[in-house]
Scaffold this motif. Structure first.
Motif, PDB file in Angstrom:
ATOM      1  N   PHE A   1      12.466   1.566   3.675  1.00 42.45           N
ATOM      2  CA  PHE A   1      11.346   0.755   3.856  1.00 42.45           C
ATOM      3  C   PHE A   1      10.252   1.469   4.819  1.00 42.45           C
ATOM      4  O   PHE A   1       8.953   1.560   4.648  1.00 42.45           O
ATOM      5  CB  PHE A   1      11.615  -0.433   4.008  1.00 42.45           C
ATOM      6  N   GLU A   2      10.885   2.041   5.911  1.00 41.65           N
ATOM      7  CA  GLU A   2       9.803   2.619   6.819  1.00 41.65           C
ATOM      8  C   GLU A   2       9.171   3.719   6.619  1.00 41.65           C
ATOM      9  O   GLU A   2       7.924   3.904   6.900  1.00 41.65           O
ATOM     10  CB  GLU A   2      10.550   2.729   8.083  1.00 41.65           C
TER      11      GLU A   2
ATOM     12  N   GLY B   1       2.035 -11.081  -3.969  1.00 38.27           N
ATOM     13  CA  GLY B   1       2.055 -12.274  -3.020  1.00 38.27           C
ATOM     14  C   GLY B   1       3.292 -12.256  -2.406  1.00 38.27           C
ATOM     15  O   GLY B   1       3.440 -12.528  -1.185  1.00 38.27           O
ATOM     16  N   GLU B   2       4.429 -11.974  -3.151  1.00 37.72           N
ATOM     17  CA  GLU B   2       5.701 -12.136  -2.417  1.00 37.72           C
ATOM     18  C   GLU B   2       5.793 -10.885  -1.407  1.00 37.72           C
ATOM     19  O   GLU B   2       6.342 -11.045  -0.493  1.00 37.72           O
ATOM     20  CB  GLU B   2       6.880 -11.873  -3.588  1.00 37.72           C
ATOM     21  N   LEU B   3       5.333  -9.722  -1.701  1.00 34.92           N
ATOM     22  CA  LEU B   3       5.306  -8.758  -0.640  1.00 34.92           C
ATOM     23  C   LEU B   3       4.497  -8.778   0.296  1.00 34.92           C
ATOM     24  O   LEU B   3       5.037  -8.570   1.572  1.00 34.92           O
ATOM     25  CB  LEU B   3       4.734  -7.234  -1.503  1.00 34.92           C
ATOM     26  N   ALA B   4       3.210  -9.616   0.268  1.00 33.18           N
ATOM     27  CA  ALA B   4       2.462 -10.003   1.313  1.00 33.18           C
ATOM     28  C   ALA B   4       3.419 -10.846   2.371  1.00 33.18           C
ATOM     29  O   ALA B   4       3.197 -10.606   3.408  1.00 33.18           O
ATOM     30  CB  ALA B   4       1.292 -10.495   0.764  1.00 33.18           C
ATOM     31  N   ALA B   5       4.082 -11.786   1.751  1.00 31.97           N
ATOM     32  CA  ALA B   5       4.707 -12.606   2.584  1.00 31.97           C
ATOM     33  C   ALA B   5       5.939 -12.117   3.285  1.00 31.97           C
ATOM     34  O   ALA B   5       6.263 -12.245   4.158  1.00 31.97           O
ATOM     35  CB  ALA B   5       5.432 -13.880   1.571  1.00 31.97           C
ATOM     36  N   PHE B   6       6.385 -11.306   2.700  1.00 30.48           N
ATOM     37  CA  PHE B   6       7.745 -10.183   3.199  1.00 30.48           C
ATOM     38  C   PHE B   6       7.222  -9.472   4.393  1.00 30.48           C
ATOM     39  O   PHE B   6       7.882  -9.250   5.347  1.00 30.48           O
ATOM     40  CB  PHE B   6       8.559  -9.536   2.176  1.00 30.48           C
TER      41      PHE B   6
ATOM     42  N   ARG C   1       4.622 -10.116   6.346  1.00 29.39           N
ATOM     43  CA  ARG C   1       4.212 -10.963   7.596  1.00 29.39           C
ATOM     44  C   ARG C   1       5.485 -11.267   8.140  1.00 29.39           C
ATOM     45  O   ARG C   1       5.689 -11.218   9.399  1.00 29.39           O
ATOM     46  CB  ARG C   1       3.798 -12.220   6.979  1.00 29.39           C
ATOM     47  N   PHE C   2       6.761 -11.393   7.175  1.00 30.98           N
ATOM     48  CA  PHE C   2       8.081 -11.703   8.086  1.00 30.98           C
ATOM     49  C   PHE C   2       8.664 -10.560   8.844  1.00 30.98           C
ATOM     50  O   PHE C   2       9.004 -10.658   9.829  1.00 30.98           O
ATOM     51  CB  PHE C   2       9.031 -12.060   6.752  1.00 30.98           C
ATOM     52  N   LEU C   3       8.317  -9.258   8.314  1.00 32.37           N
ATOM     53  CA  LEU C   3       8.749  -7.972   8.850  1.00 32.37           C
ATOM     54  C   LEU C   3       8.075  -7.695  10.108  1.00 32.37           C
ATOM     55  O   LEU C   3       8.572  -7.250  11.131  1.00 32.37           O
ATOM     56  CB  LEU C   3       8.797  -6.766   8.066  1.00 32.37           C
ATOM     57  N   SER C   4       6.659  -8.174  10.123  1.00 31.79           N
ATOM     58  CA  SER C   4       5.884  -7.999  11.345  1.00 31.79           C
ATOM     59  C   SER C   4       6.570  -8.725  12.426  1.00 31.79           C
ATOM     60  O   SER C   4       6.663  -8.527  13.634  1.00 31.79           O
ATOM     61  CB  SER C   4       4.428  -8.684  10.931  1.00 31.79           C
ATOM     62  N   GLY C   5       6.914  -9.895  12.153  1.00 28.11           N
ATOM     63  CA  GLY C   5       7.524 -10.790  13.193  1.00 28.11           C
ATOM     64  C   GLY C   5       8.746 -10.159  13.712  1.00 28.11           C
ATOM     65  O   GLY C   5       9.269 -10.309  14.674  1.00 28.11           O
TER      66      GLY C   5
END
Length: 200
Positions: free
Chosen positions: A55-56, A177-182, A184-188
């Motif tokens: 992913f990185e 949309g799902e990727l965008a939400a994910f 934002r989760f990874l940002s946290g």
């Protein structure tokens, strides 16, 4: 015995006549196919999550591709020699046509170094793309008419070159949309990890 019949004898018969045994064919076990890792730093791959390293690597590629895209899109819109950050700041300050403070801009874009943002905003003001207004101790930023014109041209280039590449039936939008939400989760998750590393 005709030569044709001699040639047709099985290999085992010929081997017995010459006193040699045929070699046995031993079936070799099939090695499992190990998926190849697409990473840029193999020394960081963890047995707990190989996928995180993949992913990185993908994040590095897409972030660099995105930065290259926004610069070239803005260049096609008539503004050359802007950095990726300057392009993103111009768009964000124009967001919802609301004036914005430096601290709010940094918070929204998750940028820690306010000096870098302040320098970029000053450049955009100098180019006539933004304007400032002082209210008490606060300086508020907004886009100028020239800035809004370039943003509109950017939007047109974006529609023609980027959005047009998506499926016309909109089938990819739900996944985006799902990727965008994910993300934002990874940002946290990365922010929390950064705080934990600071405390070590």
């Amino acid at each position: 015995m005709p030569a044709s019949r001699a040639r047709s004898k099985p290999a085992a018969s010929r081997a017995r006549r010459h006193g040699t045994a045929p070699a046995r064919v031993v079936a070799q076990p099939i090695e499992p196919v190990v998926p190849r890792l697409f990473v840029s730093s193999s020394h960081l791959v963890s047995p707990r999550s190989r996928e995180l390293s993949e992913f990185e690597f993908g994040l590095i590629l897409v972030s660099n591709a995105f930065h290259r895209w926004v610069v070239r899109c803005m260049s096609a819109a008539g503004l050359k020699d802007l950095t990726p950050l300057e392009v993103l700041l111009l768009h964000h300050v124009n967001h919802r046509a609301r004036e914005k403070k430096l601290a709010d801009i940094c918070f929204m874009l998750n940028i820690e170094d306010t000096h870098v943002v302040a320098y970029a905003l000053k450049k955009l003001v100098g180019l006539g793309l933004m304007q400032t207004e002082r209210r008490g101790k606060e300086v508020l930023f907004s886009t100028s008419a020239a800035g809004q014109e370039h943003i509109e041209r950017y939007r047109q280039v974006r529609e023609a070159c980027l959005v047009a590449a998506l499926a016309k039936d909109g089938s990819e939008n739900a996944r985006l949309g799902e990727l965008a939400a994910f993300l934002r989760f990874l940002s946290g998750m990365y922010d929390q990890a950064a705080r934990a590393a600071t405390s070590l």
